[in-house]
Every structure is written in C-alpha cells, then in structure tokens.
Design a protein around this motif. Structure first.
Motif: not given
Length: 320
Positions: A135-136, A201-208
């Motif tokens: 995701s980076l 990727t931003l949404i994924m990291r935020l949800v995580r």
C-alpha cells in the motif's frame, strides 16, 4: 437538525462566492485570450471590437458579477475557443468524468474498507504485512507515474487493456455511457485504478487504525467477556464505531477524485471535463476554466454537506 442544515447551507454559499472570486481573479493573469482568438493579421480595431464583444473591456467586478448572475440561470458563457455555450460543452464531457469518478470511488471505498478491516483483524498475519507494505506504493508514487506504469504493464507488455480513450459508448438519450460495451468497460479499468489508488490506500489505512483503536476499548473487552463471537464483535460493534470518523475523511477523498481526475484524464487521454480544463488553460479559455472550477467547488461543498448530515445521523451526540 434544521438549524444545523441552514447554517451549513449558508456557509456553503459563502465558500462558493469566495472560491469563484479567487478563481476569476487568477484567470486575469493567465494571459490574454484575444491573442489566441485572432490571427497575425489582426488590427487594433479587430482587437477592440472582439474585446468589447466578449465584455473584456469592462471592470473586473462587473465581469465577475455578470458571470455569477448568468451561472445562477445556468448560463456559463460561451467558450472563446469553440464558440459554443460552455454548459453544452461540459454536458458533453461530464458523463465520461462522472463514470470514471464512480468507478474510482467504488474501487477506493469498497477495496479500502475491506482491506482495512482485514488488516485490522489479522494485523499479525503475513498477508496483512504484505498488504500494508504494498500500500505504500499507492501513497508515495504520484498519480501520473502510476498511470504510466499501468499502461506499460497491461497495455504495452501484456496487451490486455487499452492505453487511452474511452472505448465504445452507448447513447442513452443524451447521456453517453461505456458501461454497456465491452471496450468501454475495459477502458475504465486502468484509469479507474489509477485515480482511485491513492484514496483506496488512504481509506484502508484509516479504517485499519480506527478499528484497531476501537478494538482496544473496554466495551469490546466486555463483549468478549459476555461470550459474543468474534464476528459479532468485529462487524456489529467495532465496525459501526469505526465508520463514524472514517465517513468524514472518505467524503473529502471522494470529492478530491473529481479534482484529481485532471491528471488521470491527461495521462489516458480520457475525454472528460478534466482534459477539457487542461485544453482551456492552453488556449486561455476563461469561461471554460471558470465554469470548471465552480463546478468542482459545488461538488466539494455538496459532498461536505452530505458528509456533515451523515455524521450527525450516525453520531447522536452531535444532535444536541
């Protein structure tokens, strides 16, 4: 709730006025459209006549006021380059941009939320570490470079997907869509992924991160102590509370998809509103540029208003 809605609408109107004023002011420094509209054989009389015809001889405040008054009536002016109503030109290009934005938003939200939930629940797993590492790429690489890499891999090397254009489209009473043709669907894949990858990727990291924080709360420990299943804890209790702060950021990111479409449409030569704006800048087509920025502003403000309403609907504490 009603007073909250009225206050937000008034704030939205003020934002649109400020954005329109700033945008219209900036266009006075991008060049003189007369230089592009008249040939080398022009005379001073031709320049003065065209400047008067376009209203460019009037003070800036008068030009801006006329633009706002006409925009309220749906009249966005006439393109200096094409000599056609700007509203008509945007209406022709809007379906392509909205289709691309829809695909990108579905990709960003759907994949982002699912991967965020998975990497939070399986945070110590090998697959989760691989997903977080990969995701980076979506966060660090610029959009145009991601698009070029995807074109090189899937269009040049593998020859699976088209590298530019919209493909075949179907006309549905003035609305053109590529969803109903095979080539249209294929043409949407690469630009859709390119445009939505950063938001995904931003949404994924935020949800995580939010879900990991929720899973550490006392009421989650109490739910486990009561003997509730992990599925019920993760999806009935943790996920619901995770989505409260995620909705705001997600709404803003979906609004930015429309704005960032300029880069993606340029890379893939996608015949949308973003590419229209780039061409307008090159030819100093002020009515098109002003209409585009006002359109983007309206979308951003509308999305923010919807997000605020959803935020209040989900979180009862904000209704008091």
């Amino acid at each position: 709730m009603f007073s909250f809605l009225i206050r937000r609408i008034l704030q939205a109107g003020l934002v649109l006025l400020i954005v329109g004023f700033v945008a219209f002011s900036m266009f006075n420094f991008v060049g003189d459209p007369i230089d592009n509209m008249l040939g080398t054989e022009r005379t001073q009389a031709d320049i003065d006549r065209l400047r008067t015809q376009l209203g460019l001889d009037q003070p800036f405040v008068v030009q801006y006021w006329k633009f706002l008054a006409n925009a309220v009536e749906g009249n966005l002016g006439v393109s200096y380059r094409q000599g056609r109503p700007v509203a008509e030109i945007i209406a022709e290009r809007a379906p392509a941009t909205l289709e691309l934005a829809t695909v990108s938003a579905l990709f960003a939200v759907g994949v982002g939320v699912l991967l965020g939930i998975y990497t939070a629940i399986r945070r110590d797993g090998l697959v989760s570490h691989i997903i977080m590492s990969v995701s980076l790429i979506g966060v660090s690489l610029p959009t145009f470079l991601i698009g070029i890499l995807l074109i090189y891999l899937f269009s040049v090397e593998l020859d699976w997907l088209p590298s530019f254009g919209r493909g075949d489209v179907t006309d549905l009473g003035g609305w053109t869509t590529g969803f109903l043709t095979t080539s249209g669907l294929k043409a949407l894949i690469l630009p859709g992924i390119t445009l939505g990858l950063f938001q995904m990727t931003l949404i994924m990291r935020l949800v995580r991160s939010e879900m990991l924080e929720v899973l550490r709360q006392d009421y989650i420990r109490f739910a486990r102590a009561r003997g509730l299943s992990e599925k019920a804890i993760n999806f009935r209790h943790a996920l619901k509370n995770t989505l409260v702060p995620v909705i705001t950021v997600t709404g803003l990111q979906l609004g930015s998809i429309i704005a960032f479409a300029i880069i993606t449409e340029t890379v893939f030569q996608w015949p949308g509103v973003g590419l229209l704006f780039i061409n307008a800048v090159q030819f100093v087509d002020i009515p098109v540029m002003a209409a585009y920025l006002m359109l983007i502003s309206v979308m951003f403000v509308a999305i923010n208003l919807i997000v605020d309403i959803l935020y209040v609907a989900i979180d009862p504490r904000l209704r008091s």
